[in-house]
Design a protein around this motif. Structure first.
Motif, PDB file in Angstrom:
ATOM      1  N   ILE A 136       0.908  -1.222  -0.073  1.00 53.20           N
ATOM      2  CA  ILE A 136      -0.041  -0.145  -0.039  1.00 53.20           C
ATOM      3  C   ILE A 136       0.817   1.267  -0.023  1.00 53.20           C
ATOM      4  O   ILE A 136       0.454   2.079  -0.864  1.00 53.20           O
ATOM      5  N   LEU A 194      -0.957   1.650  -5.221  1.00 49.00           N
ATOM      6  CA  LEU A 194      -1.757   0.557  -5.498  1.00 49.00           C
ATOM      7  C   LEU A 194      -1.882   0.664  -7.059  1.00 49.00           C
ATOM      8  O   LEU A 194      -2.714  -0.314  -7.654  1.00 49.00           O
ATOM      9  N   ASP A 195      -1.675   1.826  -7.670  1.00 47.36           N
ATOM     10  CA  ASP A 195      -1.970   2.077  -9.175  1.00 47.36           C
ATOM     11  C   ASP A 195      -1.415   1.325  -9.971  1.00 47.36           C
ATOM     12  O   ASP A 195      -1.923   0.940 -11.023  1.00 47.36           O
ATOM     13  N   GLU A 214      -8.270  -1.483   3.128  1.00 47.00           N
ATOM     14  CA  GLU A 214      -7.743  -0.454   2.249  1.00 47.00           C
ATOM     15  C   GLU A 214      -7.444  -0.912   0.810  1.00 47.00           C
ATOM     16  O   GLU A 214      -7.581  -0.156  -0.170  1.00 47.00           O
ATOM     17  N   ARG A 267     -10.845  -1.112  -1.009  1.00 54.26           N
ATOM     18  CA  ARG A 267     -11.679   0.062  -1.512  1.00 54.26           C
ATOM     19  C   ARG A 267     -10.980   0.892  -2.331  1.00 54.26           C
ATOM     20  O   ARG A 267     -11.421   1.459  -3.262  1.00 54.26           O
ATOM     21  N   HIS A 268      -9.615   0.484  -2.597  1.00 54.72           N
ATOM     22  CA  HIS A 268      -8.975   1.259  -3.745  1.00 54.72           C
ATOM     23  C   HIS A 268      -9.267   0.475  -5.097  1.00 54.72           C
ATOM     24  O   HIS A 268      -9.672   1.083  -6.088  1.00 54.72           O
ATOM     25  N   HIS A 324     -11.732   2.098  -8.283  1.00 48.38           N
ATOM     26  CA  HIS A 324     -11.018   2.155  -9.773  1.00 48.38           C
ATOM     27  C   HIS A 324     -11.516   1.398 -10.569  1.00 48.38           C
ATOM     28  O   HIS A 324     -11.311   0.945 -11.663  1.00 48.38           O
TER      29      HIS A 324
END
Length: 263
Positions: A99, A103-104, A129, A132-133, A137
């Motif tokens: 994290i 995380l992209d 977490e 949720r990312h 996305h």
């Protein structure tokens, strides 16, 4: 050149509470981990394995059985060798470190099965977490057997929710689940009948809660097959869930298709 990197959220749990007292020895299921990941690599993706502690998951000893590989000993050996020796399986990271790096870079996330995620992942704040990312996305999110229990980590009060399930307080669990990002999603998980079979024939002990009840308390629309231990996958938006060990190949195919479509 890799088509993208998948984040794999593994578990460090080795003991699950039994309703009758004591604990049951558990782990990550061999085929539910290795078969989808081998397919993902063959499709041109690589992966990073991360766990709550940063240690490698343990294999559930009961999963190292021919029954989960259509009685093909060569297939079982390939899965065992992959789990034990594949470089990515041994370069384990902590979820927190992943994290913190961002995380992209990840194209999708995968939650393997075995009862282990029911202990740690489903109440881990870092797993929450991550979820949720990926939800925000709209990135493919796959889980198999007990792996879908991991998506409960996205609850704001995941630890309290799990405690309510253990206490048998469904009303409190439903109240704690308000705002779950996956409420209203169609999904599947290890069924009530399949869990009863495991309790009676493998564990010789009862669990505090079954998996469909837990996901339904959180707001999931759980769909399981009438016949136990047959392959079954449910796809709803970015979420891809598979019911049991026999769903490993079907789960992999659907996950890869979603990754390719997004790419």
């Amino acid at each position: 050149m890799s088509k993208g990197t998948i984040l794999v959220v593994g578990s460090n749990a080795t003991q699950l509470e039994a309703k009758s007292g004591g604990t049951i020895t558990i782990g990550q299921f061999l085929n539910e981990t290795a078969v989808p990941l081998m397919a993902i690599e063959a499709a041109g993706y690589d992966f990073v394995l991360a766990t709550p502690t940063g240690d490698k998951p343990h294999v559930d000893k009961d999963s190292d059985a021919l029954l989960y590989f259509a009685n093909d000993d060569a297939a079982r050996t390939r899965a065992r060798d992959f789990f034990n020796n594949a470089p990515a399986m041994n370069a384990v990271r902590s979820l927190r470190s992943v994290i913190d790096e961002g995380l992209d870079r990840y194209a999708g996330v995968f939650f393997p099965g075995g009862h282990a995620p029911v202990v740690d992942v489903m109440q881990d704040p870092d797993a929450g977490e991550v979820l949720r990312h990926f939800h925000a996305h709209n990135k493919p999110t796959a889980a198999i057997c007990h792996g879908p229990m991991g998506i409960l980590a996205a609850l704001d009060k995941a630890r309290e929710f799990r405690a309510a399930l253990i206490a048998g307080d469904q009303a409190k669990a439903r109240d704690l689940a308000k705002g779950w990002p996956y409420a209203g999603y169609r999904m599947t998980v290890f069924s009530r009948g399949e869990e009863e079979f495991a309790e009676d024939n493998v564990f010789k002990a009862k669990l505090f809660f079954n998996m469909p009840d837990a996901l339904e308390a959180a707001g999931g629309k759980v769909i399981t097959t009438a016949e136990n231990f047959t392959s079954h996958v449910v796809v709803d938006r970015e979420l891809i869930t598979a019911q049991n060990p026999m769903s490993d190949h079907e789960l992999a195919a659907n996950f890869i298709a979603a990754l390719d479509k997004r790419a």
